[in-house]
Design an enzyme around this catalytic site. Structure first.
Site, PDB file in Angstrom:
ATOM      1  N   ASN A  99       7.189  10.480  47.268  1.00  0.00           N
ATOM      2  CA  ASN A  99       7.341  10.758  46.289  1.00  0.00           C
ATOM      3  C   ASN A  99       9.184  10.054  45.922  1.00  0.00           C
ATOM      4  OD1 ASN A  99       8.741  11.763  43.534  1.00  0.00           O
ATOM      5  ND2 ASN A  99       8.986  13.800  43.955  1.00  0.00           N
ATOM      6  N   TRP A 100       8.839   8.595  45.231  1.00  0.00           N
ATOM      7  CA  TRP A 100      10.479   8.425  45.242  1.00  0.00           C
ATOM      8  C   TRP A 100      10.683   9.286  44.516  1.00  0.00           C
ATOM      9  CZ3 TRP A 100       8.563   2.417  45.615  1.00  0.00           C
ATOM     10  CH2 TRP A 100       7.638   2.628  46.769  1.00  0.00           C
ATOM     11  N   LYS A 101      10.387   9.528  43.586  1.00  0.00           N
ATOM     12  CA  LYS A 101      11.067  10.331  41.767  1.00  0.00           C
ATOM     13  C   LYS A 101      11.730   9.094  41.386  1.00  0.00           C
ATOM     14  CE  LYS A 101      12.599  14.115  44.894  1.00  0.00           C
ATOM     15  NZ  LYS A 101      13.344  15.231  45.049  1.00  0.00           N
ATOM     16  N   HIS A 104       5.987  19.948  39.845  1.00  0.00           N
ATOM     17  CA  HIS A 104       6.620  19.320  40.984  1.00  0.00           C
ATOM     18  C   HIS A 104       7.974  20.503  40.483  1.00  0.00           C
ATOM     19  CE1 HIS A 104      10.006  17.897  43.409  1.00  0.00           C
ATOM     20  NE2 HIS A 104       9.560  17.257  44.267  1.00  0.00           N
ATOM     21  N   GLU A 113      10.973  19.893  40.507  1.00  0.00           N
ATOM     22  CA  GLU A 113      11.472  19.472  39.270  1.00  0.00           C
ATOM     23  C   GLU A 113      11.294  19.316  37.869  1.00  0.00           C
ATOM     24  OE1 GLU A 113      12.356  15.879  42.403  1.00  0.00           O
ATOM     25  OE2 GLU A 113      13.332  17.694  43.231  1.00  0.00           O
ATOM     26  N   GLU A 123       5.768  24.004  48.599  1.00  0.00           N
ATOM     27  CA  GLU A 123       7.276  22.973  48.231  1.00  0.00           C
ATOM     28  C   GLU A 123       8.119  23.837  48.253  1.00  0.00           C
ATOM     29  OE1 GLU A 123       6.860  18.741  48.067  1.00  0.00           O
ATOM     30  OE2 GLU A 123       7.672  19.105  46.404  1.00  0.00           O
ATOM     31  N   GLY A 151      15.434  18.388  48.622  1.00  0.00           N
ATOM     32  CA  GLY A 151      16.712  18.192  48.744  1.00  0.00           C
ATOM     33  C   GLY A 151      17.921  18.802  49.709  1.00  0.00           C
ATOM     34  N   SER A 203      12.468  18.748  52.411  1.00  0.00           N
ATOM     35  CA  SER A 203      13.543  18.335  53.635  1.00  0.00           C
ATOM     36  C   SER A 203      12.160  17.866  54.807  1.00  0.00           C
ATOM     37  CB  SER A 203      14.296  19.148  54.315  1.00  0.00           C
ATOM     38  OG  SER A 203      15.474  19.299  52.523  1.00  0.00           O
ATOM     39  N   GLY A 218      10.160  13.943  49.527  1.00  0.00           N
ATOM     40  CA  GLY A 218      11.030  13.085  49.118  1.00  0.00           C
ATOM     41  C   GLY A 218      12.291  11.937  50.025  1.00  0.00           C
ATOM     42  N   GLY A 219      13.575  12.922  50.040  1.00  0.00           N
ATOM     43  CA  GLY A 219      14.567  11.635  50.805  1.00  0.00           C
ATOM     44  C   GLY A 219      13.745  10.314  51.773  1.00  0.00           C
TER      45      GLY A 219
HETATM   46  C1  PEP Z   1      10.045  16.391  47.254  1.00  0.00           C
HETATM   47  O1  PEP Z   1      10.783  15.320  46.768  1.00  0.00           O
HETATM   48  O2  PEP Z   1       8.787  16.874  46.463  1.00  0.00           O
HETATM   49  C2  PEP Z   1      10.726  16.618  48.817  1.00  0.00           C
HETATM   50  C3  PEP Z   1      10.243  17.743  49.141  1.00  0.00           C
HETATM   51  O3  PEP Z   1      12.167  16.117  48.313  1.00  0.00           O
HETATM   52  P1  PEP Z   1      12.362  16.500  49.885  1.00  0.00           P
HETATM   53  O4  PEP Z   1      11.911  15.608  51.037  1.00  0.00           O
HETATM   54  O5  PEP Z   1      14.049  15.545  49.224  1.00  0.00           O
HETATM   55  O6  PEP Z   1      12.982  17.784  50.705  1.00  0.00           O
END
Ligand code: PEP
Length: 249
Positions: free
Chosen positions: A9-11, A95, A97, A167, A173, A213, A234-235
């Site tokens: 997920n590049w956000k 998600h 967010e 999640e 994050g 993470s 994500g990251g």
């Molecule tokens: C996400 O955005 O779905 C996520 C899990 O982010 P991260 O891996 O950065 O925690």
């Protein structure tokens, strides 16, 4: 045997040129991987160029959101048909967010999920508790509600086409990961609840991803759990080296 999925997920990151650079690197490093789905979810702007770039590669395309109406006067929104047309196979829905900052509710998750299925997209429906909900021992109650309402009124056939991502909001994050045992406990719970909703056979085939993470150094222990079928990243999906290492856990 459930086919693993590793989704990035590049956000709201990556311009067009940065998107292309990332997928060109991923194409090279992941070309020999054939036993799992590798999904990249760029921002809407980059979907068309990434779709072209990953044709004939092992990478698949996903979007980060969609609107449930087929078309209409909904300024700023994107429909399931548009996503399918540009080449998406997957779409992330609900998600945390979006729930936290953009008013997403279980009801809109349900509408988006149905719209995605109707357009032939595979929804990756996100569920997960906040830190205060976990500390109040309400994690299971919250996830059960998100599943019951967010996945309401699907046919058994439709239920076999969805993917769930667990999640925990406190792990997104933040650098804090749920331990493999903590994550597995919730994944097992999700599978049991899914079985109650849609039957044992749908539950046995349901792919449940962990997100929060995920990094190259923790993915293996997470993927070793019986009910963890993949990762939503994500990251670490923004760097080709890290994402490729996660893909090859
Ligand atoms: C996400 O955005 O779905 C996520 C899990 O982010 P991260 O891996 O950065 O925690």
């Amino acid at each position: 045997m459930r086919r693993p999925i590793i989704a990035g997920n590049w956000k709201m990151y990556k311009t067009l040129s940065e998107s292309l650079e990332l997928v060109e690197n991923l194409k090279l490093s992941c070309s020999s991987v054939s036993d799992r789905d590798i999904v990249v979810c760029p921002p809407f702007m980059a979907l068309a160029v990434v779709a072209q770039a990953i044709k004939k590669s092992v990478l698949k395309l996903g979007a980060q959101n969609l609107h449930w109406e087929k078309e209409g006067a909904f300024t700023g929104e994107v429909s399931a048909k548009m996503l399918a047309d540009v080449g998406c196979a997957f779409v992330i829905i609900g998600h945390s967010e979006r729930r936290q900052y953009f008013g997403e509710t279980d009801d809109t998750v349900n509408k988006r999920t149905k719209a995605a299925l109707a357009a032939g997209l595979t929804p990756i429906v996100c569920v997960g508790e906040t830190l205060s909900e976990r500390e109040a021992n309400r994690a299971f109650e919250v996830i059960e509600r998100q599943m019951k309402n967010g996945l309401a009124n699907l046919s058994v056939e439709e239920s076999q086409k969805i993917v769930i991502a667990y999640e925990p909001v406190w792990a997104i994050g933040t650098g804090k990961t749920a331990s493999p045992e903590q994550a597995e406990e919730v994944h097992r719970f999700i599978r049991e609840k899914f079985s109650a909703l849609y039957g044992a056979s749908a539950a046995a085939g349901l792919r449940i991803l962990y997100g929060g993470s995920v990094k190259p150094d923790n993915v293996k222990s997470l993927m070793a759990q019986g009910d963890i079928d993949g990762a939503l990243v994500g990251g670490a999906s923004l760097k080709a080296d890290d994402f490729a290492k996660i893909v090859k856990y």
